[in-house]
Design a protein around this motif. Sequence first.
Motif, mmCIF file in Angstrom:
data_model
loop_
_atom_site.group_PDB
_atom_site.id
_atom_site.type_symbol
_atom_site.label_atom_id
_atom_site.label_comp_id
_atom_site.label_asym_id
_atom_site.label_seq_id
_atom_site.Cartn_x
_atom_site.Cartn_y
_atom_site.Cartn_z
ATOM 1 N N HIS A 186 0.437 5.633 0.633
ATOM 2 C CA HIS A 186 -0.354 6.859 0.842
ATOM 3 C C HIS A 186 0.563 8.074 0.690
ATOM 4 O O HIS A 186 1.735 8.036 1.059
ATOM 5 C CB HIS A 186 -1.044 6.853 2.211
ATOM 6 N N HIS A 204 -2.965 -1.156 6.443
ATOM 7 C CA HIS A 204 -3.644 -1.526 5.193
ATOM 8 C C HIS A 204 -2.903 -2.653 4.477
ATOM 9 O O HIS A 204 -3.524 -3.598 3.992
ATOM 10 C CB HIS A 204 -3.746 -0.316 4.256
ATOM 11 N N ASP A 228 0.842 -1.198 0.000
ATOM 12 C CA ASP A 228 0.000 0.000 0.000
ATOM 13 C C ASP A 228 0.878 1.249 0.000
ATOM 14 O O ASP A 228 2.036 1.214 0.455
ATOM 15 C CB ASP A 228 -0.916 -0.002 1.227
HETATM 16 MG MG MG Z 1 -4.499 2.260 1.900
#
Ligand code: MG
Length: 384
Positions: free
Chosen positions: A237, A269, A235
């Motif tokens: 961000h 995540h 993941d």
């Molecule tokens: Mg995420």
Amino acid sequence: MSKVAVIIVAAGRGTRAGGDVPKQYQILAGQMVLSRAIAAFDAHPSIGQIIVVHHSDDVNLYEQATSAPARLTPVGVMGGKTRSASVLAGLAAVSTDTKLVLIHDGARPLVSQNVIDRVLASLATNDAAAPAIGVVDALWRGVDGAVQSPQSREGLYRAQTPQGFDIKQLRDAYLKLDGPAADDVEVAIKAGIEVAIVQGDEANLKITTADDFARAEAILRAKNPPDFRVGNGYDVHRFGTGDHVWLCGVKIPHARGLQGHSDADVGMHALTDAIYGALGLGDIGVHFPPSDPQWKGAASHIFLDHAMDAARKRGFEIGNADVTLVCEYPKIGPLQHDMRAVLANIMNTDISRISVKATTSERLGFTGRKEGIASLATVTLRSI
Ligand code: MG
């Protein structure tokens, strides 16, 4: 052939196995001993009725033992003062169109379909049949801890269940019975009924002591090897305005925040996606669509909880998890232990099974330019 009834005798108080409840209600590899015995007969297509004789003190336990969905709904019958009285109570509950009955010990949870088959096949040509195993060890008679005399093992057998009978003959044999009997074969023999011996099975052990639970568990493990799963998650961000970031469940004051629909906990995540991946269940986006406003700003432990729940429902627990955070800052080192503790708590496992590491990317790429944080996670699951 008309269907066969089985009477499972489970009214004993057996506590030699230790524990707070009678051995037939103790848990063997995640399932009650009695439930396993019932399931074995439920799975056999020739069985048309299951009668379980239990003790009046065990009504709640009996209900637990028979709560799983099944092909046949067991008929519960209260036991009598003696084993014979219990079997008679069971015989009285057999439906009137039944010709053959098997009597099984509720403390033999690992009876195989093959053993049931052999007893039923023998009943096609014999009045009664029972499984047994020939004695192979030398036999001694001992007195005061010393061997008095060797005994011949010629023609000796260790008796097992289910023991099969013509129901009318067995009822008549019980009515004639004078005094106690160890099992139904003894009742039949005393009434002059010939009982054929069929091949038993070493796995069809009678749970008596705590050691027997360990043996039975080893047999089950050998039959059902554990299922291991591996999943990975990734993941990213992006940094935006803000004064803190959430990483692996820990809030870290920071000059910038991570952008995202939820709290943007990139580590959690990746970990959650790794669990979904191990289960073949897609990723967070499938279960918590970003288009759904209810997840806006959501704390990411909701996602991890959901993935763990999905794992447990499918019979898995965490083997271990390894999360890597890729960023130039914030500094992760001093917070690693806290992150592991938070994740272990959510995942209901020991902290030693959870790893959180961090690395920079040598100022290369978007993480090197401090534009965002990336995370990778690997998880193993193992069947319970
Ligand atoms: Mg995420």
